[in-house]
Design a protein around this motif. Sequence first.
Motif, PDB file in Angstrom:
ATOM      1  N   ALA A   6       0.841  -1.190   0.000  1.00  0.00           N
ATOM      2  CA  ALA A   6       0.000   0.000   0.000  1.00  0.00           C
ATOM      3  C   ALA A   6       0.882   1.248   0.000  1.00  0.00           C
ATOM      4  O   ALA A   6       1.952   1.267   0.614  1.00  0.00           O
ATOM      5  CB  ALA A   6      -0.917  -0.002   1.219  1.00  0.00           C
ATOM      6  N   ILE A   7       0.445   2.256  -0.733  1.00  0.00           N
ATOM      7  CA  ILE A   7       1.170   3.525  -0.738  1.00  0.00           C
ATOM      8  C   ILE A   7       0.265   4.613  -0.186  1.00  0.00           C
ATOM      9  O   ILE A   7      -0.962   4.496  -0.222  1.00  0.00           O
ATOM     10  CB  ILE A   7       1.673   3.901  -2.157  1.00  0.00           C
ATOM     11  CG1 ILE A   7       0.518   4.101  -3.131  1.00  0.00           C
ATOM     12  CG2 ILE A   7       2.637   2.851  -2.669  1.00  0.00           C
ATOM     13  CD1 ILE A   7       0.945   4.632  -4.498  1.00  0.00           C
ATOM     14  N   THR A   8       0.897   5.643   0.299  1.00  0.00           N
ATOM     15  CA  THR A   8       0.143   6.749   0.866  1.00  0.00           C
ATOM     16  C   THR A   8      -0.467   7.583  -0.262  1.00  0.00           C
ATOM     17  O   THR A   8       0.031   7.561  -1.399  1.00  0.00           O
ATOM     18  CB  THR A   8       1.041   7.658   1.720  1.00  0.00           C
ATOM     19  OG1 THR A   8       1.988   8.300   0.845  1.00  0.00           O
ATOM     20  CG2 THR A   8       1.770   6.864   2.808  1.00  0.00           C
ATOM     21  N   PRO A   9      -1.500   8.334   0.046  1.00  0.00           N
ATOM     22  CA  PRO A   9      -2.044   9.243  -0.971  1.00  0.00           C
ATOM     23  C   PRO A   9      -0.988  10.234  -1.480  1.00  0.00           C
ATOM     24  O   PRO A   9      -0.972  10.564  -2.664  1.00  0.00           O
ATOM     25  CB  PRO A   9      -3.182   9.963  -0.233  1.00  0.00           C
ATOM     26  CG  PRO A   9      -3.617   8.994   0.823  1.00  0.00           C
ATOM     27  CD  PRO A   9      -2.344   8.305   1.246  1.00  0.00           C
ATOM     28  N   GLN A  10      -0.078  10.678  -0.606  1.00  0.00           N
ATOM     29  CA  GLN A  10       0.970  11.606  -1.038  1.00  0.00           C
ATOM     30  C   GLN A  10       1.921  10.943  -2.028  1.00  0.00           C
ATOM     31  O   GLN A  10       2.315  11.544  -3.024  1.00  0.00           O
ATOM     32  CB  GLN A  10       1.747  12.146   0.166  1.00  0.00           C
ATOM     33  CG  GLN A  10       2.788  13.183  -0.221  1.00  0.00           C
ATOM     34  CD  GLN A  10       2.156  14.397  -0.912  1.00  0.00           C
ATOM     35  OE1 GLN A  10       1.287  15.049  -0.367  1.00  0.00           O
ATOM     36  NE2 GLN A  10       2.580  14.679  -2.142  1.00  0.00           N
ATOM     37  N   GLU A  11       2.300   9.684  -1.760  1.00  0.00           N
ATOM     38  CA  GLU A  11       3.175   8.982  -2.691  1.00  0.00           C
ATOM     39  C   GLU A  11       2.482   8.790  -4.037  1.00  0.00           C
ATOM     40  O   GLU A  11       3.091   8.967  -5.093  1.00  0.00           O
ATOM     41  CB  GLU A  11       3.610   7.623  -2.126  1.00  0.00           C
ATOM     42  CG  GLU A  11       4.557   6.900  -3.071  1.00  0.00           C
ATOM     43  CD  GLU A  11       5.046   5.555  -2.541  1.00  0.00           C
ATOM     44  OE1 GLU A  11       5.640   4.818  -3.355  1.00  0.00           O
ATOM     45  OE2 GLU A  11       4.856   5.253  -1.352  1.00  0.00           O
ATOM     46  N   ALA A  12       1.200   8.451  -4.004  1.00  0.00           N
ATOM     47  CA  ALA A  12       0.450   8.293  -5.257  1.00  0.00           C
ATOM     48  C   ALA A  12       0.414   9.617  -6.019  1.00  0.00           C
ATOM     49  O   ALA A  12       0.617   9.648  -7.240  1.00  0.00           O
ATOM     50  CB  ALA A  12      -0.964   7.794  -4.967  1.00  0.00           C
ATOM     51  N   ALA A  13       0.177  10.706  -5.303  1.00  0.00           N
ATOM     52  CA  ALA A  13       0.136  12.023  -5.947  1.00  0.00           C
ATOM     53  C   ALA A  13       1.498  12.392  -6.527  1.00  0.00           C
ATOM     54  O   ALA A  13       1.583  12.942  -7.637  1.00  0.00           O
ATOM     55  CB  ALA A  13      -0.326  13.080  -4.942  1.00  0.00           C
ATOM     56  N   ASP A  14       2.577  12.105  -5.797  1.00  0.00           N
ATOM     57  CA  ASP A  14       3.926  12.397  -6.290  1.00  0.00           C
ATOM     58  C   ASP A  14       4.242  11.575  -7.538  1.00  0.00           C
ATOM     59  O   ASP A  14       4.788  12.099  -8.516  1.00  0.00           O
ATOM     60  CB  ASP A  14       4.973  12.142  -5.207  1.00  0.00           C
ATOM     61  CG  ASP A  14       4.967  13.199  -4.117  1.00  0.00           C
ATOM     62  OD1 ASP A  14       4.482  14.332  -4.358  1.00  0.00           O
ATOM     63  OD2 ASP A  14       5.457  12.900  -3.006  1.00  0.00           O
TER      64      ASP A  14
END
Length: 155
Positions: A6-14
Amino acid sequence: MASHTAITPQEAADRLAIRELVDTYAHCADRRDAKGQMALFTEDTRFLVFMDATAAEPTQELHGRDSLAPVFDNLNVYRATTHFNGQSTITLDGDRASGESYCLAHHVSVDESGQRTLMIASIRYLDEFTKLDGDWYFAERRLMVDWTETRPSTP
């Protein structure tokens, strides 16, 4: 095959923002928007071109955003270009990231007699990215030409 966690929403956005940066670069190239391309780089950027990806030293090395203008303007020698971005890998580390992306770049030329040629370049970009004030930029871009092919083309 890599396992995924799982990745964080911030990592997905980056990750999405970096992919959009790579795609915007190609879009600007095909639209002959040199200023738009230049704006994707940090002020102190490094841009290295390896016309032979196996070479130890770059064919061309540029330092600073302003030095990129002649390189990007050089695309005007072609009648048209189309850059197809393929697979890419990204490694994030806070406000820094690195990545490799693949591109097939198509370049259409027309000589004085009207003869058309198509040059296709298989390119890999080795990138260093940085996030400044919430936006991602190229801090360094290495353009690696793996192979080219030039052939006659019809309109």
